[in-house]
Design a protein around this motif. Structure first.
Motif, PDB file in Angstrom:
ATOM      1  N   LEU A  77       0.505   7.654  -0.817  1.00  0.00           N
ATOM      2  CA  LEU A  77       1.705   7.010  -0.306  1.00  0.00           C
ATOM      3  C   LEU A  77       2.012   5.769  -1.136  1.00  0.00           C
ATOM      4  O   LEU A  77       1.092   5.032  -1.511  1.00  0.00           O
ATOM      5  CB  LEU A  77       1.521   6.597   1.157  1.00  0.00           C
ATOM      6  N   THR A  78       3.290   5.538  -1.413  1.00  0.00           N
ATOM      7  CA  THR A  78       3.687   4.392  -2.224  1.00  0.00           C
ATOM      8  C   THR A  78       4.684   3.523  -1.481  1.00  0.00           C
ATOM      9  O   THR A  78       5.658   4.027  -0.909  1.00  0.00           O
ATOM     10  CB  THR A  78       4.304   4.845  -3.561  1.00  0.00           C
ATOM     11  N   VAL A  79       4.418   2.229  -1.514  1.00  0.00           N
ATOM     12  CA  VAL A  79       5.373   1.229  -1.029  1.00  0.00           C
ATOM     13  C   VAL A  79       6.089   0.672  -2.256  1.00  0.00           C
ATOM     14  O   VAL A  79       5.441   0.165  -3.180  1.00  0.00           O
ATOM     15  CB  VAL A  79       4.664   0.090  -0.271  1.00  0.00           C
ATOM     16  N   GLU A  80       7.412   0.792  -2.292  1.00  0.00           N
ATOM     17  CA  GLU A  80       8.179   0.303  -3.448  1.00  0.00           C
ATOM     18  C   GLU A  80       9.256  -0.652  -2.970  1.00  0.00           C
ATOM     19  O   GLU A  80       9.942  -0.389  -1.975  1.00  0.00           O
ATOM     20  CB  GLU A  80       8.809   1.464  -4.209  1.00  0.00           C
ATOM     21  N   ASP A  95      15.402  -9.737  -6.157  1.00  0.00           N
ATOM     22  CA  ASP A  95      15.905 -10.577  -7.245  1.00  0.00           C
ATOM     23  C   ASP A  95      14.796 -11.274  -8.019  1.00  0.00           C
ATOM     24  O   ASP A  95      14.888 -11.442  -9.239  1.00  0.00           O
ATOM     25  CB  ASP A  95      16.874 -11.636  -6.683  1.00  0.00           C
ATOM     26  N   THR A  96      13.744 -11.691  -7.326  1.00  0.00           N
ATOM     27  CA  THR A  96      12.674 -12.431  -7.999  1.00  0.00           C
ATOM     28  C   THR A  96      11.339 -11.719  -7.807  1.00  0.00           C
ATOM     29  O   THR A  96      11.161 -10.920  -6.874  1.00  0.00           O
ATOM     30  CB  THR A  96      12.560 -13.861  -7.452  1.00  0.00           C
ATOM     31  N   ALA A  97      10.406 -12.044  -8.705  1.00  0.00           N
ATOM     32  CA  ALA A  97       9.071 -11.448  -8.616  1.00  0.00           C
ATOM     33  C   ALA A  97       8.367 -11.865  -7.336  1.00  0.00           C
ATOM     34  O   ALA A  97       7.653 -11.069  -6.707  1.00  0.00           O
ATOM     35  CB  ALA A  97       8.245 -11.844  -9.842  1.00  0.00           C
ATOM     36  N   ASN A  98       8.569 -13.139  -6.917  1.00  0.00           N
ATOM     37  CA  ASN A  98       7.932 -13.610  -5.688  1.00  0.00           C
ATOM     38  C   ASN A  98       8.437 -12.848  -4.469  1.00  0.00           C
ATOM     39  O   ASN A  98       7.666 -12.514  -3.560  1.00  0.00           O
ATOM     40  CB  ASN A  98       8.187 -15.108  -5.502  1.00  0.00           C
ATOM     41  N   GLN A  99       9.723 -12.560  -4.446  1.00  0.00           N
ATOM     42  CA  GLN A  99      10.291 -11.811  -3.326  1.00  0.00           C
ATOM     43  C   GLN A  99       9.703 -10.398  -3.274  1.00  0.00           C
ATOM     44  O   GLN A  99       9.370  -9.895  -2.188  1.00  0.00           O
ATOM     45  CB  GLN A  99      11.816 -11.745  -3.462  1.00  0.00           C
ATOM     46  N   VAL A 100       9.579  -9.786  -4.442  1.00  0.00           N
ATOM     47  CA  VAL A 100       9.006  -8.437  -4.493  1.00  0.00           C
ATOM     48  C   VAL A 100       7.565  -8.452  -4.019  1.00  0.00           C
ATOM     49  O   VAL A 100       7.149  -7.622  -3.203  1.00  0.00           O
ATOM     50  CB  VAL A 100       9.095  -7.866  -5.920  1.00  0.00           C
ATOM     51  N   GLN A 101       6.793  -9.399  -4.526  1.00  0.00           N
ATOM     52  CA  GLN A 101       5.374  -9.453  -4.176  1.00  0.00           C
ATOM     53  C   GLN A 101       5.173  -9.705  -2.686  1.00  0.00           C
ATOM     54  O   GLN A 101       4.310  -9.098  -2.042  1.00  0.00           O
ATOM     55  CB  GLN A 101       4.692 -10.542  -5.002  1.00  0.00           C
ATOM     56  N   THR A 102       5.976 -10.596  -2.128  1.00  0.00           N
ATOM     57  CA  THR A 102       5.860 -10.896  -0.701  1.00  0.00           C
ATOM     58  C   THR A 102       6.208  -9.683   0.155  1.00  0.00           C
ATOM     59  O   THR A 102       5.509  -9.353   1.123  1.00  0.00           O
ATOM     60  CB  THR A 102       6.785 -12.071  -0.330  1.00  0.00           C
ATOM     61  N   GLN A 108       1.829  -2.309  -9.121  1.00  0.00           N
ATOM     62  CA  GLN A 108       2.682  -2.629 -10.256  1.00  0.00           C
ATOM     63  C   GLN A 108       3.744  -3.641  -9.865  1.00  0.00           C
ATOM     64  O   GLN A 108       4.239  -3.639  -8.735  1.00  0.00           O
ATOM     65  CB  GLN A 108       3.367  -1.372 -10.810  1.00  0.00           C
ATOM     66  N   LEU A 109       4.110  -4.481 -10.853  1.00  0.00           N
ATOM     67  CA  LEU A 109       5.223  -5.418 -10.701  1.00  0.00           C
ATOM     68  C   LEU A 109       5.844  -5.590 -12.075  1.00  0.00           C
ATOM     69  O   LEU A 109       5.161  -5.983 -13.027  1.00  0.00           O
ATOM     70  CB  LEU A 109       4.733  -6.767 -10.161  1.00  0.00           C
ATOM     71  N   GLN A 110       7.145  -5.281 -12.190  1.00  0.00           N
ATOM     72  CA  GLN A 110       7.775  -5.317 -13.505  1.00  0.00           C
ATOM     73  C   GLN A 110       9.250  -5.671 -13.392  1.00  0.00           C
ATOM     74  O   GLN A 110       9.878  -5.436 -12.360  1.00  0.00           O
ATOM     75  CB  GLN A 110       7.640  -3.963 -14.196  1.00  0.00           C
ATOM     76  N   PRO A 111       9.811  -6.255 -14.460  1.00  0.00           N
ATOM     77  CA  PRO A 111      11.250  -6.574 -14.444  1.00  0.00           C
ATOM     78  C   PRO A 111      12.085  -5.302 -14.491  1.00  0.00           C
ATOM     79  O   PRO A 111      11.671  -4.290 -15.062  1.00  0.00           O
ATOM     80  CB  PRO A 111      11.432  -7.402 -15.717  1.00  0.00           C
ATOM     81  N   ASN A 112      13.255  -5.365 -13.895  1.00  0.00           N
ATOM     82  CA  ASN A 112      14.172  -4.225 -13.882  1.00  0.00           C
ATOM     83  C   ASN A 112      15.345  -4.539 -14.817  1.00  0.00           C
ATOM     84  O   ASN A 112      16.229  -5.335 -14.499  1.00  0.00           O
ATOM     85  CB  ASN A 112      14.694  -3.982 -12.460  1.00  0.00           C
ATOM     86  N   TYR A 113      15.310  -3.925 -15.995  1.00  0.00           N
ATOM     87  CA  TYR A 113      16.351  -4.162 -16.995  1.00  0.00           C
ATOM     88  C   TYR A 113      17.399  -3.058 -16.922  1.00  0.00           C
ATOM     89  O   TYR A 113      17.073  -1.877 -16.776  1.00  0.00           O
ATOM     90  CB  TYR A 113      15.765  -4.206 -18.404  1.00  0.00           C
ATOM     91  N   GLU A 131      18.061  -7.328 -13.966  1.00  0.00           N
ATOM     92  CA  GLU A 131      18.578  -7.206 -12.610  1.00  0.00           C
ATOM     93  C   GLU A 131      17.408  -7.148 -11.620  1.00  0.00           C
ATOM     94  O   GLU A 131      17.110  -6.116 -11.022  1.00  0.00           O
ATOM     95  CB  GLU A 131      19.457  -5.965 -12.466  1.00  0.00           C
ATOM     96  N   GLY A 132      16.731  -8.231 -11.488  1.00  0.00           N
ATOM     97  CA  GLY A 132      15.666  -8.337 -10.511  1.00  0.00           C
ATOM     98  C   GLY A 132      14.349  -7.723 -10.976  1.00  0.00           C
ATOM     99  O   GLY A 132      14.129  -7.472 -12.169  1.00  0.00           O
TER     100      GLY A 132
END
Length: 240
Positions: free
Chosen positions: A57-60, A64-71, A98-103, A113-114
């Motif tokens: 199972l994956t949570v995706e 807008d920001t890396a901190n928002q994604v991580q939280t 994983q955590l990566q920029p969305n170009y 773009e976030g």
């Protein structure tokens, strides 16, 4: 006079030794080298029912920001893991984070773009009950079901492996008997044995990204398991 006798005695000993050496039978090492060997390989397989399901199972999350994604990933992942633990699933573990920029590319330009992040966990559960677990896991925060596999219990696989080895050995011996009998030769003894059991691979139900969707309250997703095949190969070198 003494020297003559000693030399005569030595010559007699050498002659006697030479006679004894020529009369001795070949050593075991020489005998093995002179043996003629037949190499045969037997194969067999055993199918066993699969009673466990291994699911990923994956949570995706995209924000807008890396901190928002991580939280957000941490919050949803904790909720998902808490639910799975409450159901006493087996072998619960993290498979990837994983955590990566969305170009986004437009007019030969790259624009940020976030960020996108994901956390993938896997677990095992009885196949006849896993459908409800998967449905509730989506409600608990899972974004995707990345794949499930059907597997047999370790005890079942071990018993199947032993049966396959016995059958593969019998197959090799039968081949040897047919070949040697057709040539009017008699098997003597087995000089070497090579065993190569090959546990069956889990049977996949599906792979890829299945997006989470609203789940019916009354009917859990049906999960129907199949069989898993264990293969074994036994090679014998038989002297004749």
């Amino acid at each position: 006079m003494g020297i003559f006798r000693l030399s005569q005695f030595s010559a007699s000993v050498l002659l006697l030794s030479g006679t004894l050496l020529t009369a001795l039978p070949p050593s075991p090492l020489w005998a093995n080298e002179m043996q003629q060997l037949l190499t045969v390989t037997g194969q067999a397989s055993e199918s066993v029912p699969t009673t466990l399901t291994e699911a990923q199972l994956t949570v995706e999350v995209q924000a807008d920001t890396a901190n928002q994604v991580q939280t957000a990933i941490a919050e949803r992942s904790n909720r998902l893991v808490a639910y799975l633990r409450s159901q006493r699933v087996d072998k619960l573990q993290t498979q990837g984070l994983q955590l990566q920029p969305n170009y986004v590319y437009s007019n030969n330009e790259r624009r940020l773009e976030g960020y996108i992040g994901s956390n993938t966990v896997s677990f095992q559960y009885p196949s006849d009950q896993v459908g409800k677990i998967l449905d509730e896991a989506v409600r608990a925060g899972a974004s995707r079901i990345d794949g499930i596999h059907f597997i047999a219990t370790p005890e079942t696989l071990k018993a199947a492996e032993q049966k396959a080895l016995v059958a593969a050995t019998a197959d090799a011996q039968a081949q040897a008997r047919v070949v040697l009998s057709s040539l009017n030769l008699t098997p003597q003894n087995i000089v070497r044995i090579v065993i190569n059991p090959s546990p069956g691979q889990p049977m996949p139900l599906f792979r890829g990204a299945l997006a989470a969707s609203p789940v019916a309250e009354s009917a859990p997703t049906p999960i129907i398991s199949g069989d898993q095949t264990v293969q074994a190969t036994v090679t014998l070198e038989i002297a004749y």
